[in-house]
Design an enzyme around this catalytic site. Structure first.
Site, PDB file in Angstrom:
ATOM      1  N   CYS A  88       0.843  -1.204   0.000  1.00 33.55           N
ATOM      2  CA  CYS A  88       0.000   0.000   0.000  1.00 33.55           C
ATOM      3  C   CYS A  88       0.879   1.255   0.000  1.00 33.55           C
ATOM      4  CB  CYS A  88      -0.909  -0.061   1.225  1.00 33.55           C
ATOM      5  SG  CYS A  88      -1.493   1.521   1.806  1.00 33.55           S
ATOM      6  N   CYS A  91       0.775   3.376   3.011  1.00 34.16           N
ATOM      7  CA  CYS A  91       1.545   2.830   4.144  1.00 34.16           C
ATOM      8  C   CYS A  91       3.040   3.057   3.927  1.00 34.16           C
ATOM      9  CB  CYS A  91       1.287   1.333   4.299  1.00 34.16           C
ATOM     10  SG  CYS A  91      -0.448   0.935   4.514  1.00 34.16           S
TER      11      CYS A  91
END
Ligand SMILES: Cc1cc2nc3c(=O)[nH]c(=O)nc-3n(C[C@H](O)[C@H](O)[C@H](O)COP(=O)(O)OP(=O)(O)OC[C@H]3O[C@@H](n4cnc5c(N)ncnc54)[C@H](O)[C@@H]3O)c2cc1C
Length: 577
Positions: A88, A91
């Site tokens: 991600c 992230c």
């Protein structure tokens, strides 16, 4: 009806973080059954999606299904845990903030620690689901001596290290320790109390006087001075003779106070002065080296290809890792899942056994009004047979990044949706009742309900608000998604999440598709002048069923055969355009 705004059920809610604790109540048979399901869901040899975003050199504990309970529960310190997925982008960007936070709270570790769990690892799926993780990154607090049944709160603020640090302090204040081993974070009544109070020793006694009870500077100093046993610091709120806040006083043994510092708002000044006064030479601080971006690897551009293994791996990850993050599927989320599985059953250009599997899954799902995570995983497993199966592996070929945390799953999702838009238009070529936005609406439903990259879902949702239904142009879905993906590429070019070996370009490049361009762009980042009919032909060919590279998928998924991977470069000469 032309020009109508598309509607889909938006069920995503960032406050949907309830921990049911139900998994702890399963009986032994249930647990065994779950282990079997998880073994299937994880695939018997499925590699981890990536190495994770943190290493042992980072100031965060590396937590997983094997060590989480023994580390976080019944711990003498509180915990703040980040649940993330390594693929991600959101992230990946947040990792720098998390590490920066970790460095500033390292000295607090006897009171509160930070840790991280990679929810993209198959082994951690149930752990993340138990912790109510639907979006990543999710930050969750655990109080000292916490147990699995506690209703542990989430951090719901902005992703800034200073704000997270303040939230940690507020959490500590609102969850005082039971065993009295923490320092006193509540304000004293009078400066001299620091002489008599004192769970820790220290021959330098000091107080920091602040204007308001909610001020956090003194608490930060108290926690940061914990490892220095020579000093005891406490806090006070207000003071008759104090004119400037914050002010720090040394409290002498006779009760008199000596002003050390006032008016400064950075904790560092207070900490260094305390160390100095305590007789310590101020250590020259050597900042840790920050992770440098790897230098761009120059890659020879290949003609883009679509690999069946990427598509099937994406489905495997979505079905077994992402959807099961919801402990139960109902209402809008269930409707969105039904629409997604329905377009897969109709338009996924897969092998016959995968196609049959998706059709059977769709037949079962459409009749459900509520599905628990166990029912979902059970059904996925039950439908596997010799004639109908979905591979149980996650392995990237065309979506393989130059390092573990680049590309992978999000690349496979884009590829899947482009493939579906192209195949849906081909299947419905002569169907005058077909809705050209059908795949886009289903795609956005999945993204909004299940895509665990919250930021991606938000950004995509903004673009998707412009999707219209009732278009007569059958290529509407193909072209809309191509443009939307290029907007994302533009935004993410040179972002830290970009794989240096696969720079984000305005797609397709001139070299991959000269007939897509009206002019020859000087670089891949120049705004191209598109020849839209050429682009459409290119996308139809690239994502068309007949051009998908098939021979990297496992021969028979039920045999659990080791997957053979193929070097994408092998195909650069056989692509016919
Ligand atoms: C719906 C969605 C939204 C996202 N939003 C964000 C976000 O907001 N922030 C963030 O950090 N990350 C986001 N991501 C992830 C990001 O877009 C990339 O998927 C990820 O960084 C991996 O990039 P990649 O290099 O593999 O190429 P990707 O962008 O994933 O593309 C995969 C492949 O698609 C092909 N392709 C590229 N552009 C086009 C195009 N215009 N039309 C057709 N085919 C194309 C190329 O062959 C490329 O290799 C999102 C992902 C998805 C699926």
């Amino acid at each position: 009806m032309r020009g109508t705004k598309a509607v889909w059920v938006k069920a995503r809610s960032s406050t949907n973080h309830l921990v049911t604790g139900a998994s702890q109540q399963k009986d032994a048979m249930g647990a065994l059954f779950k282990v079997l399901l998880l073994t299937w869901a994880a695939g018997i040899w499925t590699p981890a999606t990536g190495r994770g975003l943190y290493t042992e050199n980072d100031p965060t504990a590396l937590l997983d299904e094997n060590n989480f309970n023994t580390t976080v529960f019944r711990s003498p310190s509180a915990w703040l845990v980040e649940f993330y997925m390594d693929w991600c982008g959101h992230c990946q960007r947040f990792a720098a903030t998390w590490n920066a936070l970790g460095r500033t709270v390292q000295d607090w570790s006897s009171v509160i620690k930070i840790g991280a769990v990679n929810c993209a690892e198959a082994i951690n799926r149930a752990l993340c689901q138990r912790n109510g993780v639907i979006f990543v990154p999710t930050l969750k607090f655990f109080q000292q001596d916490a147990s699995a049944s506690d209703n542990s709160p989430y951090y719901d603020g902005k992703e800034e290290a200073s704000l997270i640090r303040s939230a940690m302090l507020k959490f500590l204040i609102s969850h005082p320790n039971a065993s009295n081993i923490w320092p006193f974070l509540f304000p004293l009544q009078s400066p001299v109390d620091v002489l008599t109070e004192g769970s820790t020793g220290g021959y330098l006694k000091a107080v920091i006087v602040e204007a308001n009870e909610n001020d956090t500077l003194a608490m930060e100093v108290i926690l940061s001075m914990l490892p220095d046993r020579r000093v005891t610091v406490r806090r006070l709120v207000g003071g008759r003779d104090v004119t400037e806040f914050p002010s720090m006083y040394q409290v002498l043994q006779n009760g008199r106070q000596r002003l050390l510092l006032s008016g400064k708002n950075d904790t560092g000044s207070y900490i260094s002065l305390l160390k100095q006064v305590a007789g310590e030479t101020i250590a020259s601080t050597t900042p840790r080296p920050t992770t440098e971006r790897v230098t761009t690897i120059s890659s020879k551009e290949t003609r883009p290809r679509v690999y069946m293994q990427d598509l099937e791996s994406g489905l495997h990850f979505a079905f077994t890792q992402e959807v099961p993050l919801h402990s139960s599927l109902k209402d809008g989320d269930l409707e969105n899942l039904k629409a997604f599985i329905d377009v897969l059953a109709k338009y996924f250009p897969g092998r016959p056994q995968v196609h049959l599997y998706l059709q059977r899954l769709n037949n079962w799902l459409q009749g459900q009004s509520m599905v628990s995570v166990d029912q979902w995983l059970n059904q996925l497993s039950k439908l596997q047979s010799r004639e109908a199966s979905l591979p149980d592996t996650t392995k990237w070929v065309g979506c393989k990044g130059s390092a573990d945390n680049y590309r992978g799953y999000p690349c496979s999702l884009w590829t899947l949706f482009h493939t579906l838009t192209v195949n849906a238009a081909a299947v419905n070529k002569y169907n005058s009742n077909w809705e050209p936005a059908e795949v886009l609406v289903a795609m956005n439903g999945y993204i909004q309900s299940f895509f665990s990259c919250h930021e991606c879902a938000e950004n995509f949702g903004l673009m998707a608000a412009g999707i219209t239904t009732g278009e007569t142009n059958k290529a509407y879905g193909i072209m809309w998604l191509w443009e939307a993906h290029n907007k994302a590429n533009k935004r993410l070019h040179e972002d830290i999440t970009e794989d240096p070996a696969f720079p984000k370009i305005q797609f397709p490049s001139y070299s991959a598709c000269p007939s897509c361009h009206m002019t020859i762009p000087a670089t891949n980042q120049d705004k191209p002048v598109w020849n839209r009919p050429g682009v459409l032909r290119f996308l139809q060919k690239m994502y068309g069923k007949e051009n998908i590279v098939q021979d990297t998928v496992p021969v028979a998924s039920t045999s659990r055969a080791q997957t053979k991977t193929t070097n994408p470069l092998m195909y650069m000469f056989i692509f016919v355009h």
